[in-house]
Motif scaffolding. Structure first.
Motif, PDB file in Angstrom:
ATOM      1  N   ALA A 280       7.033  27.628  -1.027  1.00 57.37           N
ATOM      2  CA  ALA A 280       5.825  26.794  -1.068  1.00 57.37           C
ATOM      3  C   ALA A 280       5.120  27.323   0.158  1.00 57.37           C
ATOM      4  CB  ALA A 280       6.321  25.808  -0.105  1.00 57.37           C
ATOM      5  N   ALA A 281       5.014  28.235   1.551  1.00 53.32           N
ATOM      6  CA  ALA A 281       4.294  28.285   2.246  1.00 53.32           C
ATOM      7  C   ALA A 281       3.863  29.375   1.945  1.00 53.32           C
ATOM      8  CB  ALA A 281       5.157  28.540   3.436  1.00 53.32           C
ATOM      9  N   TYR A 282       4.296  30.603   1.206  1.00 58.45           N
ATOM     10  CA  TYR A 282       3.537  32.084   0.493  1.00 58.45           C
ATOM     11  C   TYR A 282       2.790  31.838  -1.062  1.00 58.45           C
ATOM     12  CZ  TYR A 282       4.923  34.458   4.876  1.00 58.45           C
ATOM     13  OH  TYR A 282       4.996  34.476   6.001  1.00 58.45           O
ATOM     14  N   ALA A 283       3.039  29.988  -1.332  1.00 58.02           N
ATOM     15  CA  ALA A 283       2.424  30.318  -2.604  1.00 58.02           C
ATOM     16  C   ALA A 283       1.299  30.733  -3.193  1.00 58.02           C
ATOM     17  CB  ALA A 283       2.775  28.749  -3.025  1.00 58.02           C
ATOM     18  N   GLN A 284       0.497  30.446  -2.071  1.00 58.35           N
ATOM     19  CA  GLN A 284      -1.004  31.243  -2.307  1.00 58.35           C
ATOM     20  C   GLN A 284      -1.151  32.378  -2.268  1.00 58.35           C
ATOM     21  OE1 GLN A 284      -5.092  29.462  -1.343  1.00 58.35           O
ATOM     22  NE2 GLN A 284      -4.126  27.691  -1.657  1.00 58.35           N
ATOM     23  N   VAL A 285      -0.401  33.376  -1.657  1.00 54.86           N
ATOM     24  CA  VAL A 285      -0.286  34.658  -1.132  1.00 54.86           C
ATOM     25  C   VAL A 285       0.808  34.897  -2.193  1.00 54.86           C
ATOM     26  CG1 VAL A 285       0.498  36.719   0.218  1.00 54.86           C
ATOM     27  CG2 VAL A 285       0.239  34.929   0.994  1.00 54.86           C
ATOM     28  N   LEU A 286       1.536  34.837  -2.540  1.00 51.80           N
ATOM     29  CA  LEU A 286       2.916  35.243  -3.874  1.00 51.80           C
ATOM     30  C   LEU A 286       1.365  34.674  -5.656  1.00 51.80           C
ATOM     31  CD1 LEU A 286       5.753  35.505  -5.098  1.00 51.80           C
ATOM     32  CD2 LEU A 286       5.920  32.725  -5.869  1.00 51.80           C
ATOM     33  N   PHE A 287       0.214  33.587  -5.645  1.00 53.39           N
ATOM     34  CA  PHE A 287      -0.056  33.338  -6.932  1.00 53.39           C
ATOM     35  C   PHE A 287      -0.720  34.986  -6.870  1.00 53.39           C
ATOM     36  CE2 PHE A 287       1.912  29.826  -7.789  1.00 53.39           C
ATOM     37  CZ  PHE A 287       3.227  30.406  -8.548  1.00 53.39           C
ATOM     38  N   GLU A 288      -1.295  35.648  -5.783  1.00 54.28           N
ATOM     39  CA  GLU A 288      -2.863  36.426  -5.782  1.00 54.28           C
ATOM     40  C   GLU A 288      -3.125  37.407  -7.357  1.00 54.28           C
ATOM     41  OE1 GLU A 288      -1.775  38.685  -2.130  1.00 54.28           O
ATOM     42  OE2 GLU A 288      -2.841  37.582  -0.790  1.00 54.28           O
ATOM     43  N   SER A 289      -2.355  37.699  -7.454  1.00 48.61           N
ATOM     44  CA  SER A 289      -2.497  37.584  -8.619  1.00 48.61           C
ATOM     45  C   SER A 289      -2.833  37.358 -10.398  1.00 48.61           C
ATOM     46  CB  SER A 289      -1.268  39.493  -9.565  1.00 48.61           C
ATOM     47  OG  SER A 289      -0.127  38.470  -9.480  1.00 48.61           O
ATOM     48  N   LEU A 290      -2.612  36.272  -9.836  1.00 47.39           N
ATOM     49  CA  LEU A 290      -3.298  35.178 -11.410  1.00 47.39           C
ATOM     50  C   LEU A 290      -4.717  35.667 -11.338  1.00 47.39           C
ATOM     51  CD1 LEU A 290      -1.951  31.875 -10.275  1.00 47.39           C
ATOM     52  CD2 LEU A 290      -0.656  33.679 -12.324  1.00 47.39           C
ATOM     53  N   ARG A 291      -4.670  35.495 -12.343  1.00 47.99           N
ATOM     54  CA  ARG A 291      -6.640  35.434 -13.020  1.00 47.99           C
ATOM     55  C   ARG A 291      -7.069  33.878 -13.116  1.00 47.99           C
ATOM     56  NH1 ARG A 291      -5.853  37.874 -19.357  1.00 47.99           N
ATOM     57  NH2 ARG A 291      -4.681  39.856 -18.242  1.00 47.99           N
ATOM     58  N   ILE A 292      -6.705  33.289 -12.921  1.00 46.47           N
ATOM     59  CA  ILE A 292      -7.242  31.912 -12.035  1.00 46.47           C
ATOM     60  C   ILE A 292      -7.169  32.016 -10.558  1.00 46.47           C
ATOM     61  CG2 ILE A 292      -6.891  30.293 -14.077  1.00 46.47           C
ATOM     62  CD1 ILE A 292      -4.192  28.918 -12.411  1.00 46.47           C
ATOM     63  N   PRO A 293      -7.999  30.796  -9.539  1.00 46.41           N
ATOM     64  CA  PRO A 293      -7.448  30.980  -8.202  1.00 46.41           C
ATOM     65  C   PRO A 293      -6.462  30.553  -7.830  1.00 46.41           C
ATOM     66  CG  PRO A 293      -9.684  30.307  -9.181  1.00 46.41           C
ATOM     67  CD  PRO A 293      -8.894  30.334 -10.395  1.00 46.41           C
ATOM     68  N   PRO A 294      -5.687  31.330  -6.844  1.00 43.58           N
ATOM     69  CA  PRO A 294      -4.821  30.893  -6.513  1.00 43.58           C
ATOM     70  C   PRO A 294      -3.853  29.480  -5.899  1.00 43.58           C
ATOM     71  CG  PRO A 294      -5.224  33.120  -5.341  1.00 43.58           C
ATOM     72  CD  PRO A 294      -6.250  32.276  -6.449  1.00 43.58           C
ATOM     73  N   ALA A 295      -5.203  29.070  -5.521  1.00 43.55           N
ATOM     74  CA  ALA A 295      -5.559  27.698  -4.952  1.00 43.55           C
ATOM     75  C   ALA A 295      -5.401  26.440  -5.996  1.00 43.55           C
ATOM     76  CB  ALA A 295      -6.853  27.365  -4.031  1.00 43.55           C
ATOM     77  N   ILE A 296      -6.179  26.729  -7.063  1.00 48.94           N
ATOM     78  CA  ILE A 296      -5.883  26.101  -8.501  1.00 48.94           C
ATOM     79  C   ILE A 296      -4.932  26.638  -9.277  1.00 48.94           C
ATOM     80  CG2 ILE A 296      -6.822  25.946 -10.758  1.00 48.94           C
ATOM     81  CD1 ILE A 296      -9.514  26.394  -9.980  1.00 48.94           C
ATOM     82  N   GLY A 297      -3.653  27.602  -9.137  1.00 50.24           N
ATOM     83  CA  GLY A 297      -2.111  27.672  -9.417  1.00 50.24           C
ATOM     84  C   GLY A 297      -1.168  27.049  -8.978  1.00 50.24           C
ATOM     85  N   THR A 298      -1.702  26.584  -7.936  1.00 44.66           N
ATOM     86  CA  THR A 298      -0.015  26.218  -6.515  1.00 44.66           C
ATOM     87  C   THR A 298      -1.330  24.609  -6.779  1.00 44.66           C
ATOM     88  OG1 THR A 298      -2.298  25.879  -4.288  1.00 44.66           O
ATOM     89  CG2 THR A 298      -0.287  28.037  -4.403  1.00 44.66           C
ATOM     90  N   SER A 299      -1.844  23.782  -6.855  1.00 48.08           N
ATOM     91  CA  SER A 299      -2.628  22.673  -7.226  1.00 48.08           C
ATOM     92  C   SER A 299      -1.812  22.352  -8.360  1.00 48.08           C
ATOM     93  CB  SER A 299      -3.919  22.201  -7.130  1.00 48.08           C
ATOM     94  OG  SER A 299      -4.575  22.778  -5.913  1.00 48.08           O
ATOM     95  N   LEU A 300      -2.150  23.020  -9.636  1.00 54.91           N
ATOM     96  CA  LEU A 300      -1.672  22.487 -10.536  1.00 54.91           C
ATOM     97  C   LEU A 300       0.205  22.210 -10.720  1.00 54.91           C
ATOM     98  CD1 LEU A 300      -3.569  25.047 -13.516  1.00 54.91           C
ATOM     99  CD2 LEU A 300      -3.365  22.163 -12.983  1.00 54.91           C
ATOM    100  N   ILE A 301       0.925  23.447  -9.940  1.00 55.89           N
ATOM    101  CA  ILE A 301       2.341  23.502  -9.643  1.00 55.89           C
ATOM    102  C   ILE A 301       2.932  22.610  -8.933  1.00 55.89           C
ATOM    103  CG2 ILE A 301       4.202  24.461  -8.314  1.00 55.89           C
ATOM    104  CD1 ILE A 301       3.130  26.732  -9.079  1.00 55.89           C
ATOM    105  N   MET A 302       1.818  22.088  -7.646  1.00 52.09           N
ATOM    106  CA  MET A 302       1.919  20.322  -6.732  1.00 52.09           C
ATOM    107  C   MET A 302       1.709  18.829  -7.958  1.00 52.09           C
ATOM    108  SD  MET A 302       0.668  21.732  -3.258  1.00 52.09           S
ATOM    109  CE  MET A 302       1.593  23.288  -2.418  1.00 52.09           C
ATOM    110  N   PHE A 303       1.364  19.178  -8.670  1.00 56.76           N
ATOM    111  CA  PHE A 303       1.066  18.195  -9.243  1.00 56.76           C
ATOM    112  C   PHE A 303       2.026  17.782 -10.460  1.00 56.76           C
ATOM    113  CE2 PHE A 303      -0.955  16.215 -13.392  1.00 56.76           C
ATOM    114  CZ  PHE A 303      -1.660  15.389 -12.674  1.00 56.76           C
ATOM    115  N   VAL A 304       2.865  18.686 -10.869  1.00 55.78           N
ATOM    116  CA  VAL A 304       3.359  19.182 -11.333  1.00 55.78           C
ATOM    117  C   VAL A 304       4.873  18.446 -11.240  1.00 55.78           C
ATOM    118  CG1 VAL A 304       5.284  19.716 -13.569  1.00 55.78           C
ATOM    119  CG2 VAL A 304       2.592  20.213 -13.368  1.00 55.78           C
ATOM    120  N   ASN A 305       4.740  19.057  -9.715  1.00 50.97           N
ATOM    121  CA  ASN A 305       5.837  18.677  -8.880  1.00 50.97           C
ATOM    122  C   ASN A 305       5.708  16.934  -8.705  1.00 50.97           C
ATOM    123  OD1 ASN A 305       7.848  18.875  -7.133  1.00 50.97           O
ATOM    124  ND2 ASN A 305       7.020  19.681  -5.214  1.00 50.97           N
ATOM    125  N   MET A 306       4.843  16.272  -8.548  1.00 50.36           N
ATOM    126  CA  MET A 306       4.424  14.841  -8.232  1.00 50.36           C
ATOM    127  C   MET A 306       5.038  14.470  -9.281  1.00 50.36           C
ATOM    128  SD  MET A 306       1.158  13.268  -6.888  1.00 50.36           S
ATOM    129  CE  MET A 306       0.238  13.522  -8.835  1.00 50.36           C
TER     130      MET A 306
END
Length: 478
Positions: A280-306
Motif C-alpha cells: 500500500a505504501a509504495y502502490a503509486q510507485v509500483l504502478f508507475e508503468s501503468l498506462r493510466i495515472p498511478p493515482a487512479i490505479g490505486t484509487s480503483l484498487i481501494m474502491f474495490v477494497n472498500m
C-alpha cells in the motif's frame, strides 16, 4: 415504564429492541478509526510528491521510507498510553482524548513547509492517534455489540479505515499536501460532536463496579427496558474474568492468556507480512508503468477494497472466522507468488512485459480483494475477542507493539529489497510467509463465530490444557 438519560434520551428512551444505538455508537467511534486510516494512507499519495520539487525540502528515497515508517513510533506510544487509559478513564474518554494528537498531526504536516522536522513530528503524532484507534475502537465495538452481531459491528470500524484510505488517496492526489492536511482536520472535530453523547462500554462500567450506569448503558444499546438477564450474565462474566490476575506477568504466566497472546502475535505478523502495509505504501510507485495515472490505479484498487470489506460483513458471521481466514490467505499466497514471478520475468529475462502492465494491476487488485474480504476484517474481529477482561489493556498494548514493529520492518524490507535485490524478492518472501500462515490457521485457530466473550475465554482455557481444578486454583479468588 420509562427511563431516560438526558445526553442520550433521543436514542435510548426506546423499547423497540432494535440495533440502532449499537450501530450508531459503533459508527461514531469509527470516525476515530477513519482519522487513523487517513494517517495510514497519507504516505500513498504523498510519497510521490515528497520525491519531487513540489515539496520545499529535498527528500531522498531512503528518507522517504523513514517518513513512511516513523509514524510507527507514535503508534507504539498510542498503543501503550491508550491501553493504560482504557482501564483508568474508560473506553469512551480514551477515544475522545486521543483525537488531540490527530489534530496536532494534521496541523504540523500543514506547517511542515517551514521545517522538515515538523513533517516527522506530524507523522509521529498521527501515529499516536492511529495506535490509539487500533487499540480501543475495536474493543469498544466488541463490548457494546450483541454477540450475534458482534462480527458485523466490529467490522464496521475496519470498513471506516478502508474508506479513509480511499478518501486520502483521492484527496492527496487532487490537492497538495498542505491543503489535504487542513481538510482532514474536519474529522477529529466531527468525532467530538458525535461521540461525546455515546454510552460507555457496559463491560468497563461493570469492571468499575458501577452497576447502575452499566444498566443504563445496556438499556440504551439494546433499546430494551428489561436487560436484567443479559446484565447478570455479563456481570458474572466480568466478575469471573476480573478475579483473575491481570498484570503483564499473568499475560505470559496464565496458559489461556498466553495462548491468546500467541494467537494475537501470529495474527499481526502474518497479516502485515502478507505485504499489506508495504504494498500500500509504495502502490503509486509500483504502478508507475501503468498506462493510466498511478493515482487512479490505486484509487480503483481501494474502491474495490472498500466494497470487499463491506461484503465481508455478509460472510464473517455467516461462514465463520476460521474458514474465511484460511481460504483468503491461500488465495493471497497464490497471487503474491504470481506477482513475484511477473517481476522476476521482467527484471531477469529479456521478455518485454510493458504491454502487460494491466496484468500486474489485475493481480494486485485480486490480492487486495481477498485480503479485504477475509484476512483483514477477520484479524480485526479476533483482536477484539481473544483477551480476558483482566488483561485486555496489556494484550492490546503488546498487540500494538507487534503491529508497529511488523509495519516498520515490512515497509523497510520492501524498500530495501526492491531497490537492491529486485521487486520479485519481497513478493516471494510475503508469499512464503502467507503459506506458513495458512498452515498455522488450520492447526491452531479457534472458531469464535456466535460465541460470547466469556465462552471464548473458556475455550482458550481448554485449548491451553487447563483443567477445571487448575482454572479454579489459578483464576478465582477464594
Amino acid at each position: 415504564m420509562t427511563f431516560s438519560c438526558k445526553p442520550l434520551e433521543f436514542l435510548w428512551n426506546k423499547d423497540d429492541g432494535s440495533l440502532t444505538t449499537e450501530y450508531f455508537a459503533a459508527l461514531s467511534a469509527s470516525i476515530h478509526m477513519f482519522s487513523a486510516g487517513i494517517t495510514y494512507a497519507w504516505i500513498i499519495p504523498s510519497l510521490p510528491r515528497l520525491l519531487t520539487d513540489e515539496y520545499p525540502f529535498e527528500i531522498t528515497r531512503d528518507e522517504a521510507s523513514y517518513v513512511a515508517i516513523v509514524s510507527s513510533l507514535g503508534f507504539i506510544a498510542g498503543c501503550v498510553s491508550s491501553s493504560y487509559l482504557i482501564d483508568v478513564i474508560g473506553r469512551k474518554k480514551t477515544i475522545l482524548l486521543m483525537t488531540v494528537p490527530q489534530v496536532l498531526s494534521f496541523l504540523m504536516i500543514y506547517l511542515s513547509f517551514y521545517s522538515k522536522v515538523l513533517l516527522y513530528l506530524g507523522r509521529i503524532s498521527g501515529g499516536i492517534g492511529e495506535g490509539s484507534a487500533m487499540s480501543v475502537v475495536c474493543l469498544y465495538a466488541a463490548e457494546i455489540a450483541s454477540p450475534s452481531h458482534r462480527g458485523v459491528i466490529v467490522n464496521l470500524t475496519t470498513i471506516s479505515n478502508v474508506i479513509a484510505c480511499l478518501f486520502m488517496n483521492v484527496l492527496g492526489s487532487l490537492v497538495d499536501i498542505y491543503t489535504a492536511s487542513l481538510a482532514c482536520l474536519v474529522f477529529p472535530i466531527l468525532q467530538w460532536l458525535t461521540f461525546t453523547p455515546m454510552p460507555e462500554s457496559p463491560y468497563y462500567l461493570l469492571i468499575k463496579g458501577n452497576v447502575e450506569d452499566a444498566t443504563r448503558s445496556l438499556r440504551s444499546l439494546r433499546r430494551k427496558l428489561d436487560v436484567d438477564v443479559e446484565l447478570e450474565t455479563m456481570k458474572a462474566d466480568v466478575d469471573r474474568q476480573m478475579s483473575e490476575k491481570g498484570g503483564y506477568k499473568d499475560l505470559f504466566g496464565v496458559p489461556a492468556n498466553r495462548r491468546a497472546l500467541l494467537l494475537m502475535t501470529c495474527f499481526r505478523f502474518f497479516h502485515l507480512f502478507s505485504g499489506m502495509v508495504a504494498i500500500a505504501a509504495y502502490a503509486q510507485v509500483l504502478f508507475e508503468s501503468l498506462r493510466i495515472p498511478p493515482a487512479i490505479g490505486t484509487s480503483l484498487i481501494m474502491f474495490v477494497n472498500m466494497l470487499m470489506f463491506m461484503s465481508a460483513n455478509f460472510f464473517i458471521d455467516r461462514y465463520g472466522r476460521k474458514r474465511l481466514l484460511i481460504a483468503s490467505s491461500a488465495v493471497i499466497a497464490s497471487f503474491l507468488l504470481a506477482i513475484g514471478i511477473f517481476f522476476l520475468v521482467r527484471e531477469v529475462t529479456s521478455i518485454d512485459l510493458n504491454n502487460y502492465s494491466w496484468l500486474l494491476f489485475t493481480m494486485v487488485t485480486i490480492y487486495y480483494i481477498f485480503l479485504s474480504v477475509g484476512v483483514s476484517p477477520v484479524v480485526g474481529v479476533f483482536a477484539s475477542e481473544l483477551f480476558s477482561a483482566s488483561v485486555k489493556g496489556q494484550g492490546a498494548t503488546l498487540g500494538g507493539l507487534v503491529y508497529a514493529i511488523c509495519t516498520m520492518v515490512s515497509i523497510k524490507f520492501y524498500q530495501f529489497t526492491s531497490d537492491h535485490l529486485g521487486r520479485a524478492v519481497p513478493f516471494f518472501t510475503f508469499a512464503i510467509v502467507t503459506i506458513g500462515a495458512v498452515i498455522f490457521y488450520i492447526r491452531t485457530v479457534p472458531e469464535t463465530k456466535g460465541k460470547t466473550l466469556e465462552s471464548i475465554q473458556e475455550e482458550l482455557k481448554c485449548s491451553s490444557g487447563e483443567t477445571s481444578a487448575e482454572i479454579t486454583k489459578t483464576d478465582y479468588v477464594v
